[in-house]
Structures are given as C-alpha cells and as structure tokens.
Design a protein around this motif. Structure first.
Motif, PDB file in Angstrom:
ATOM      1  N   ARG A  50      13.334 -32.641 -12.382  1.00  0.00           N
ATOM      2  CA  ARG A  50      12.073 -31.993 -11.985  1.00  0.00           C
ATOM      3  C   ARG A  50      10.914 -32.454 -12.867  1.00  0.00           C
ATOM      4  O   ARG A  50       9.814 -32.711 -12.377  1.00  0.00           O
ATOM      5  CB  ARG A  50      12.211 -30.480 -12.060  1.00  0.00           C
ATOM      6  CG  ARG A  50      13.051 -29.903 -10.957  1.00  0.00           C
ATOM      7  CD  ARG A  50      13.176 -28.415 -11.075  1.00  0.00           C
ATOM      8  NE  ARG A  50      13.967 -27.889  -9.980  1.00  0.00           N
ATOM      9  CZ  ARG A  50      14.647 -26.772 -10.031  1.00  0.00           C
ATOM     10  NH1 ARG A  50      14.632 -26.033 -11.129  1.00  0.00           N
ATOM     11  NH2 ARG A  50      15.339 -26.361  -8.986  1.00  0.00           N
ATOM     12  N   LYS A  80       9.904 -35.979 -11.903  1.00  0.00           N
ATOM     13  CA  LYS A  80       9.104 -35.996 -10.672  1.00  0.00           C
ATOM     14  C   LYS A  80       7.673 -35.559 -10.951  1.00  0.00           C
ATOM     15  O   LYS A  80       6.723 -36.151 -10.437  1.00  0.00           O
ATOM     16  CB  LYS A  80       9.735 -35.088  -9.612  1.00  0.00           C
ATOM     17  CG  LYS A  80      10.947 -35.682  -8.961  1.00  0.00           C
ATOM     18  CD  LYS A  80      11.474 -34.789  -7.872  1.00  0.00           C
ATOM     19  CE  LYS A  80      12.707 -35.385  -7.240  1.00  0.00           C
ATOM     20  NZ  LYS A  80      13.237 -34.559  -6.159  1.00  0.00           N
ATOM     21  N   ARG A  81       7.523 -34.527 -11.777  1.00  0.00           N
ATOM     22  CA  ARG A  81       6.179 -34.058 -12.134  1.00  0.00           C
ATOM     23  C   ARG A  81       5.420 -35.161 -12.878  1.00  0.00           C
ATOM     24  O   ARG A  81       4.235 -35.383 -12.648  1.00  0.00           O
ATOM     25  CB  ARG A  81       6.294 -32.792 -12.994  1.00  0.00           C
ATOM     26  CG  ARG A  81       5.009 -32.312 -13.570  1.00  0.00           C
ATOM     27  CD  ARG A  81       4.105 -31.708 -12.538  1.00  0.00           C
ATOM     28  NE  ARG A  81       2.862 -31.276 -13.164  1.00  0.00           N
ATOM     29  CZ  ARG A  81       1.688 -31.341 -12.582  1.00  0.00           C
ATOM     30  NH1 ARG A  81       1.579 -31.752 -11.343  1.00  0.00           N
ATOM     31  NH2 ARG A  81       0.614 -30.948 -13.208  1.00  0.00           N
ATOM     32  N   LYS A  82       6.136 -35.854 -13.753  1.00  0.00           N
ATOM     33  CA  LYS A  82       5.525 -36.943 -14.516  1.00  0.00           C
ATOM     34  C   LYS A  82       5.052 -38.066 -13.592  1.00  0.00           C
ATOM     35  O   LYS A  82       3.962 -38.602 -13.766  1.00  0.00           O
ATOM     36  CB  LYS A  82       6.532 -37.476 -15.534  1.00  0.00           C
ATOM     37  CG  LYS A  82       5.979 -38.482 -16.495  1.00  0.00           C
ATOM     38  CD  LYS A  82       7.042 -38.891 -17.495  1.00  0.00           C
ATOM     39  CE  LYS A  82       6.639 -40.161 -18.187  1.00  0.00           C
ATOM     40  NZ  LYS A  82       7.712 -40.747 -18.955  1.00  0.00           N
TER      41      LYS A  82
END
Length: 68
Positions: free
Chosen positions: A43, A46-48
């Motif tokens: 997660r 993905k945010r990065k």
C-alpha cells in the motif's frame, strides 16, 4: 487542490517530495522489520508511485509551453 500559480505549485511540490521521502523511509523501515506486513508495504509503495506521478504532472505545469 488546483494550484495554478507557479509559487503555489512549487510549494505543493515541496510538500509532495517530502511526503515521498517519508514514505521511502517508512517502506525501508517496514521491510527491515522482523514481522513485516507485506500488505502495508504494498500500500505504501502504491501511494509512493501515485505521489511520483503527481509530482511529475506538477513539474510539467511549471515548464512553459513553447509554440513550435
């Protein structure tokens, strides 16, 4: 937030770059942990990536359009 002013965009870019670095550190720390949570790491990665795309989009707004 729709920042149009170059100063606002630069400020937002600085914030996003800092968050990107913070996520990088958090991912590294979680990866080193003994009982690491792979779902949480995924997660964060993905945010990065979303942040990286947002940063690239904002950086392109700072480049002036040139007529060919």
């Amino acid at each position: 937030m729709q920042a149009q002013d170059p100063t606002q965009i630069a400020h937002l870019l600085a914030e996003l770059r800092q968050e990107h670095r913070d996520l990088d550190a958090a991912i590294e720390q979680l990866a080193q942990a003994v009982g690491r949570d792979e779902l949480q790491i995924t997660r964060l990665k993905k945010r990065k990536l979303l942040l990286k795309d947002t940063i690239a989009r904002l950086e392109s707004k700072l480049i002036p359009d040139l007529d060919a």
